[in-house]
Scaffold this active site. Structure first.
Site, short mmCIF file in Angstrom:
data_model
loop_
_atom_site.label_atom_id
_atom_site.label_comp_id
_atom_site.label_asym_id
_atom_site.label_seq_id
_atom_site.Cartn_x
_atom_site.Cartn_y
_atom_site.Cartn_z
N ASP A 1 0.88 -1.17 0.00
CA ASP A 1 0.00 0.00 0.00
C ASP A 1 0.92 1.22 0.00
OD1 ASP A 1 -2.57 1.29 0.14
OD2 ASP A 1 -1.94 1.96 2.12
N THR B 1 2.43 2.11 -3.35
CA THR B 1 3.39 1.66 -4.38
C THR B 1 4.19 2.85 -4.94
OG1 THR B 1 1.99 -0.22 -4.92
CG2 THR B 1 3.61 0.41 -6.57
N ASP C 1 -7.07 -1.23 0.81
CA ASP C 1 -6.26 -0.11 1.31
C ASP C 1 -6.54 0.15 2.79
OD1 ASP C 1 -5.24 0.66 -1.30
OD2 ASP C 1 -7.16 1.64 -1.71
P1 2AM Z 1 -1.83 1.68 -3.57
O1 2AM Z 1 -0.49 2.24 -3.38
O2 2AM Z 1 -1.96 0.27 -3.06
O3 2AM Z 1 -2.34 1.86 -4.99
C1 2AM Z 1 -2.99 6.92 -1.45
O4 2AM Z 1 -3.70 8.01 -1.92
C2 2AM Z 1 -3.85 5.69 -1.33
O5 2AM Z 1 -4.67 5.51 -2.49
C3 2AM Z 1 -3.02 4.44 -1.20
O6 2AM Z 1 -3.67 3.61 -0.27
C4 2AM Z 1 -3.01 3.87 -2.62
O7 2AM Z 1 -2.87 2.47 -2.65
C5 2AM Z 1 -4.39 4.25 -3.12
N1 2AM Z 1 -4.47 4.50 -4.57
C6 2AM Z 1 -3.59 5.15 -5.28
N2 2AM Z 1 -3.97 5.27 -6.57
C7 2AM Z 1 -5.16 4.70 -6.68
C8 2AM Z 1 -6.10 4.52 -7.75
N3 2AM Z 1 -5.85 4.93 -8.98
N4 2AM Z 1 -7.25 3.90 -7.48
C9 2AM Z 1 -7.51 3.49 -6.24
N5 2AM Z 1 -6.67 3.62 -5.18
C10 2AM Z 1 -5.50 4.22 -5.40
CA CA Z 2 -1.20 -1.81 -3.51
#
Ligand code: 2AM
Ligand code: CA
Length: 259
Positions: free
Chosen positions: A83, A85, A208
């Site tokens: 979480d 990335t 998340d």
């Molecule tokens: P992730 O790194 O697992 O994608 C940050 O704003 C949070 O939003 C993190 O928990 C991230 O999780 C998630 N997130 C980021 N981009 C996203 C997307 N396009 N759609 C849904 N969740 C997202």
């Molecule tokens: Ca992720």
């Protein structure tokens, strides 16, 4: 069960740290224009799923990268292998491995591990929340003036027209300050240990926030959608200590249609 998952995330953390050292542009894939996934995300999820199914063959799994393994029992593990990335790829410490257990539709266990900082957070329903072996509690901040909150912009990465920017503009002047770490799971743990007073975001997915939700609740915090209801994260996600939640929801509720 909790000891098994704690050991598992520590092993998965080693995979993250090794993967990050060797990370090249060839490891990146684009799920959409701005939404990235790395070979390490996939490797960690495959590792976790295999280990959990070996130990609990009749349990179900919902993971971010590989989707759903159907349950033959009332138990489902909800996994985000990384979480945050984007932080992982940019070599920032704010990413985590997040694992929750749902039993008969209720979240009952959560473990969140941040390999780069070594912080391990966990909670089981009714047993309190911990960072390492230390019990943690939400802050006792009572006014937004004195509050530091986190938020995120998953909505912008997903390209949504209705997004968090108007909310951000309204809330930030009311707070002491705001932080943006990029891992919803860690934001919830920081709120659980009282370092943050709250967190809001829209367009999140259950993987998340599932583990962080158990940890925050067990630390004395509250988690709702933008109207104060239970339809999160679909109708927005708001988390804080109990003293601040009404004030936070008062602001967020009018943005519910766009959450
Ligand atoms: P992730 O790194 O697992 O994608 C940050 O704003 C949070 O939003 C993190 O928990 C991230 O999780 C998630 N997130 C980021 N981009 C996203 C997307 N396009 N759609 C849904 N969740 C997202
Ligand atoms: Ca992720």
């Amino acid at each position: 069960m909790i000891a098994f998952i704690k050991n598992l995330v520590l092993e998965a953390g080693t995979l993250c740290l090794e993967g990050q050292k060797k990370l090249t542009s060839h490891d990146l894939e684009f799920k959409s224009d701005k939404d990235i996934v790395t070979q390490t995300d996939k490797k960690v999820e495959a590792f976790l799923v295999k280990a959990i199914l070996e130990r609990y063959p009749d349990h179900g799994i919902q993971g971010e990268e590989y989707g759903v393994v159907r349950a033959k029992s009332g138990f489902k593990w909800i996994i985000d292998p990384i979480d945050g990335t984007t932080s992982f790829v940019h070599r920032l410490p704010f990413y985590s491995i997040s694992i929750a257990l749902e039993k008969a539709g209720e979240l009952v266990l959560g473990v969140v591990y941040a390999p780069a900082t070594g912080q391990l957070f966990y909670a089981e329903e009714g047993k309190g929340a911990f960072a390492g072996s230390t019990p943690i509690h939400v802050s006792d901040t009572q006014k937004l003036d004195n509050a530091v909150m986190a938020t995120g912009f998953a909505c912008l990465r997903a390209g949504l027209k209705d997004n968090n920017l108007p909310i951000f503009n309204e809330i930030v002047p009311k707070l002491r300050d705001v932080r943006r770490f990029g891992s919803a799971a860690l934001d919830l743990c920081y709120a659980a240990m009282g370092s943050l007073d709250g967190f809001w975001e829209m367009n999140l997915n259950i993987y998340d926030i599932a583990a962080g939700t158990v940890i925050l609740r067990e630390a004395g915090g509250v988690v709702t959608d933008f109207t104060g209801g239970r339809q999160f994260p679909e109708k927005g996600f708001a988390a804080s200590n109990k003293g601040l939640h009404d004030e936070l929801i008062h602001i967020l509720t009018k943005y519910c249609a766009s959450a």
